[in-house]
Scaffold this motif. Sequence first.
Motif, PDB file in Angstrom:
ATOM      1  N   THR A  80      31.277  45.151  34.790  1.00 18.15           N
ATOM      2  CA  THR A  80      31.876  46.080  35.742  1.00 18.15           C
ATOM      3  C   THR A  80      33.278  46.396  35.253  1.00 18.15           C
ATOM      4  OG1 THR A  80      32.694  44.274  37.128  1.00 18.15           O
ATOM      5  CG2 THR A  80      30.559  45.234  37.730  1.00 18.15           C
ATOM      6  N   LEU A  81      33.678  47.620  35.481  1.00 17.90           N
ATOM      7  CA  LEU A  81      35.033  48.035  35.138  1.00 17.90           C
ATOM      8  C   LEU A  81      35.549  48.862  36.309  1.00 17.90           C
ATOM      9  CD1 LEU A  81      37.263  47.981  32.961  1.00 17.90           C
ATOM     10  CD2 LEU A  81      36.319  50.130  32.089  1.00 17.90           C
ATOM     11  N   ALA A  82      36.444  48.257  37.080  1.00 20.42           N
ATOM     12  CA  ALA A  82      37.044  48.933  38.232  1.00 20.42           C
ATOM     13  C   ALA A  82      38.322  49.617  37.757  1.00 20.42           C
ATOM     14  CB  ALA A  82      37.341  47.937  39.344  1.00 20.42           C
ATOM     15  N   GLU A  83      38.458  50.910  38.062  1.00 22.54           N
ATOM     16  CA  GLU A  83      39.606  51.694  37.625  1.00 22.54           C
ATOM     17  C   GLU A  83      40.319  52.274  38.843  1.00 22.54           C
ATOM     18  OE1 GLU A  83      37.794  53.556  33.491  1.00 22.54           O
ATOM     19  OE2 GLU A  83      37.434  54.647  35.360  1.00 22.54           O
ATOM     20  N   ASP A  84      41.632  52.089  38.908  1.00 25.22           N
ATOM     21  CA  ASP A  84      42.471  52.674  39.964  1.00 25.22           C
ATOM     22  C   ASP A  84      43.541  53.519  39.299  1.00 25.22           C
ATOM     23  OD1 ASP A  84      41.356  51.535  42.393  1.00 25.22           O
ATOM     24  OD2 ASP A  84      42.068  49.609  41.623  1.00 25.22           O
ATOM     25  N   PHE A  85      43.425  54.843  39.440  1.00 33.36           N
ATOM     26  CA  PHE A  85      44.323  55.797  38.803  1.00 33.36           C
ATOM     27  C   PHE A  85      45.403  56.262  39.766  1.00 33.36           C
ATOM     28  CE2 PHE A  85      40.380  56.205  36.476  1.00 33.36           C
ATOM     29  CZ  PHE A  85      40.773  56.390  35.167  1.00 33.36           C
ATOM     30  N   THR A  86      46.616  56.393  39.266  1.00 31.97           N
ATOM     31  CA  THR A  86      47.709  57.050  39.973  1.00 31.97           C
ATOM     32  C   THR A  86      48.215  58.161  39.057  1.00 31.97           C
ATOM     33  OG1 THR A  86      48.332  54.976  41.042  1.00 31.97           O
ATOM     34  CG2 THR A  86      49.963  56.750  41.063  1.00 31.97           C
ATOM     35  N   TYR A  87      48.157  59.401  39.568  1.00 34.17           N
ATOM     36  CA  TYR A  87      48.527  60.574  38.775  1.00 34.17           C
ATOM     37  C   TYR A  87      49.948  61.014  39.078  1.00 34.17           C
ATOM     38  CZ  TYR A  87      43.577  60.913  37.624  1.00 34.17           C
ATOM     39  OH  TYR A  87      42.321  60.646  37.170  1.00 34.17           O
ATOM     40  N   SER A  88      50.559  61.714  38.125  1.00 31.14           N
ATOM     41  CA  SER A  88      51.938  62.187  38.287  1.00 31.14           C
ATOM     42  C   SER A  88      52.075  63.223  39.397  1.00 31.14           C
ATOM     43  CB  SER A  88      52.461  62.765  36.969  1.00 31.14           C
ATOM     44  OG  SER A  88      51.657  63.853  36.542  1.00 31.14           O
ATOM     45  N   ASN A  89      50.979  63.871  39.781  1.00 30.97           N
ATOM     46  CA  ASN A  89      51.044  64.853  40.868  1.00 30.97           C
ATOM     47  C   ASN A  89      50.882  64.206  42.244  1.00 30.97           C
ATOM     48  OD1 ASN A  89      48.310  64.274  41.026  1.00 30.97           O
ATOM     49  ND2 ASN A  89      47.630  66.369  40.614  1.00 30.97           N
ATOM     50  N   GLY A  90      50.831  62.861  42.273  1.00 29.44           N
ATOM     51  CA  GLY A  90      50.717  62.140  43.535  1.00 29.44           C
ATOM     52  C   GLY A  90      49.301  61.770  43.928  1.00 29.44           C
ATOM     53  N   ALA A  91      48.313  62.302  43.248  1.00 27.52           N
ATOM     54  CA  ALA A  91      46.920  61.991  43.575  1.00 27.52           C
ATOM     55  C   ALA A  91      46.569  60.585  43.090  1.00 27.52           C
ATOM     56  CB  ALA A  91      45.987  63.011  42.931  1.00 27.52           C
ATOM     57  N   SER A  92      45.553  60.020  43.700  1.00 24.92           N
ATOM     58  CA  SER A  92      45.018  58.731  43.250  1.00 24.92           C
ATOM     59  C   SER A  92      43.500  58.849  43.208  1.00 24.92           C
ATOM     60  CB  SER A  92      45.463  57.594  44.159  1.00 24.92           C
ATOM     61  OG  SER A  92      44.981  57.804  45.461  1.00 24.92           O
ATOM     62  N   GLN A  93      42.878  57.973  42.437  1.00 26.79           N
ATOM     63  CA  GLN A  93      41.435  58.030  42.260  1.00 26.79           C
ATOM     64  C   GLN A  93      40.946  56.650  41.861  1.00 26.79           C
ATOM     65  OE1 GLN A  93      40.258  60.524  38.956  1.00 26.79           O
ATOM     66  NE2 GLN A  93      38.204  60.843  39.768  1.00 26.79           N
ATOM     67  N   THR A  94      39.766  56.293  42.331  1.00 26.84           N
ATOM     68  CA  THR A  94      39.135  55.051  41.889  1.00 26.84           C
ATOM     69  C   THR A  94      37.777  55.390  41.283  1.00 26.84           C
ATOM     70  OG1 THR A  94      38.085  54.639  44.024  1.00 26.84           O
ATOM     71  CG2 THR A  94      40.261  53.679  43.680  1.00 26.84           C
ATOM     72  N   ARG A  95      37.374  54.571  40.342  1.00 34.07           N
ATOM     73  CA  ARG A  95      36.046  54.694  39.747  1.00 34.07           C
ATOM     74  C   ARG A  95      35.592  53.284  39.425  1.00 34.07           C
ATOM     75  NH1 ARG A  95      37.137  57.984  35.934  1.00 34.07           N
ATOM     76  NH2 ARG A  95      36.532  59.777  37.174  1.00 34.07           N
ATOM     77  N   ASN A  96      34.376  52.974  39.773  1.00 35.98           N
ATOM     78  CA  ASN A  96      33.799  51.665  39.476  1.00 35.98           C
ATOM     79  C   ASN A  96      32.581  51.847  38.582  1.00 35.98           C
ATOM     80  OD1 ASN A  96      35.531  49.884  41.075  1.00 35.98           O
ATOM     81  ND2 ASN A  96      34.727  51.046  42.791  1.00 35.98           N
ATOM     82  N   TRP A  97      32.750  51.472  37.326  1.00 36.86           N
ATOM     83  CA  TRP A  97      31.674  51.556  36.345  1.00 36.86           C
ATOM     84  C   TRP A  97      30.823  50.302  36.389  1.00 36.86           C
ATOM     85  CZ3 TRP A  97      30.669  55.744  33.344  1.00 36.86           C
ATOM     86  CH2 TRP A  97      31.686  56.663  33.124  1.00 36.86           C
ATOM     87  N   THR A  98      29.533  50.462  36.158  1.00 37.00           N
ATOM     88  CA  THR A  98      28.622  49.354  35.893  1.00 37.00           C
ATOM     89  C   THR A  98      28.050  49.601  34.507  1.00 37.00           C
ATOM     90  OG1 THR A  98      28.069  49.110  38.227  1.00 37.00           O
ATOM     91  CG2 THR A  98      26.547  48.134  36.644  1.00 37.00           C
ATOM     92  N   LEU A  99      28.243  48.640  33.613  1.00 36.55           N
ATOM     93  CA  LEU A  99      27.786  48.778  32.231  1.00 36.55           C
ATOM     94  C   LEU A  99      26.653  47.801  31.983  1.00 36.55           C
ATOM     95  CD1 LEU A  99      31.185  48.857  32.282  1.00 36.55           C
ATOM     96  CD2 LEU A  99      30.700  49.720  30.011  1.00 36.55           C
ATOM     97  N   THR A 100      25.614  48.268  31.300  1.00 39.30           N
ATOM     98  CA  THR A 100      24.454  47.425  31.015  1.00 39.30           C
ATOM     99  C   THR A 100      24.142  47.497  29.528  1.00 39.30           C
ATOM    100  OG1 THR A 100      23.567  47.919  33.218  1.00 39.30           O
ATOM    101  CG2 THR A 100      22.048  46.950  31.610  1.00 39.30           C
ATOM    102  N   LYS A 101      24.192  46.355  28.863  1.00 38.46           N
ATOM    103  CA  LYS A 101      23.887  46.317  27.430  1.00 38.46           C
ATOM    104  C   LYS A 101      22.397  46.586  27.221  1.00 38.46           C
ATOM    105  CE  LYS A 101      26.222  44.107  24.593  1.00 38.46           C
ATOM    106  NZ  LYS A 101      26.827  43.148  23.674  1.00 38.46           N
ATOM    107  N   GLN A 102      22.113  47.319  26.163  1.00 44.12           N
ATOM    108  CA  GLN A 102      20.744  47.662  25.782  1.00 44.12           C
ATOM    109  C   GLN A 102      20.451  47.057  24.416  1.00 44.12           C
ATOM    110  OE1 GLN A 102      18.788  49.486  28.009  1.00 44.12           O
ATOM    111  NE2 GLN A 102      20.557  49.366  29.377  1.00 44.12           N
ATOM    112  N   GLU A 103      19.348  47.457  23.824  1.00 44.60           N
ATOM    113  CA  GLU A 103      18.978  46.982  22.489  1.00 44.60           C
ATOM    114  C   GLU A 103      20.053  47.366  21.464  1.00 44.60           C
ATOM    115  OE1 GLU A 103      15.944  45.561  21.204  1.00 44.60           O
ATOM    116  OE2 GLU A 103      15.444  45.097  23.293  1.00 44.60           O
ATOM    117  N   GLY A 104      20.300  46.474  20.544  1.00 46.45           N
ATOM    118  CA  GLY A 104      21.225  46.749  19.449  1.00 46.45           C
ATOM    119  C   GLY A 104      22.641  46.991  19.929  1.00 46.45           C
TER     120      GLY A 104
END
Length: 185
Positions: A80-104
Amino acid sequence: MKLLTLLLLLLVGVLIAKPVFFGFRAQKPADYAGTEPAFILEKHLSGPIVAEGIVYGPLGKVTNSFVAQMQGAWADGKGTLAEDFTYSNGASQTRNWTLTKQEGNRFTATAPDVVGEAEGVVSGSTVRLIYKIILPEASGGYTLSATDWMYLAEDGVILNKSEMRMWGIKVAELVATMRPAQTAD
């Protein structure tokens, strides 16, 4: 008149072919096979990470900058990779990735604002991730095709470049650094 038409067609062909065969989009994971240091997802996308970057608009000018606090964790081939962004224009954003390893050297990734699954490839010191992302409504709510490349430097810093396209036309570009965050002991 025929010569002018032929020259215009040739120019359009060159403009279309250049990025596909010679630019950012032309690079392939195989281009980086065997490069060092080896990018290990579980190591380099783990723990607290800070990212700092800028966003370019369709005309090549900086439209925003950001700082993101990230937290990565891995267990049994899933991350999992949780991301919390703060932008210079005052906006904020979150994104939560789920990563799953595959073959190779492959992996998939999902996030709430990503359409379906992102497809990832680790090759040497790089990672390429291709996906479709839905922009926030405040940014138009458009769905863009994104290509992310992450390049691992010797000191553990990750250099990230992303291109976002709509109908095949580049509409945004992101350049960022990602590094392990300093933790208070």
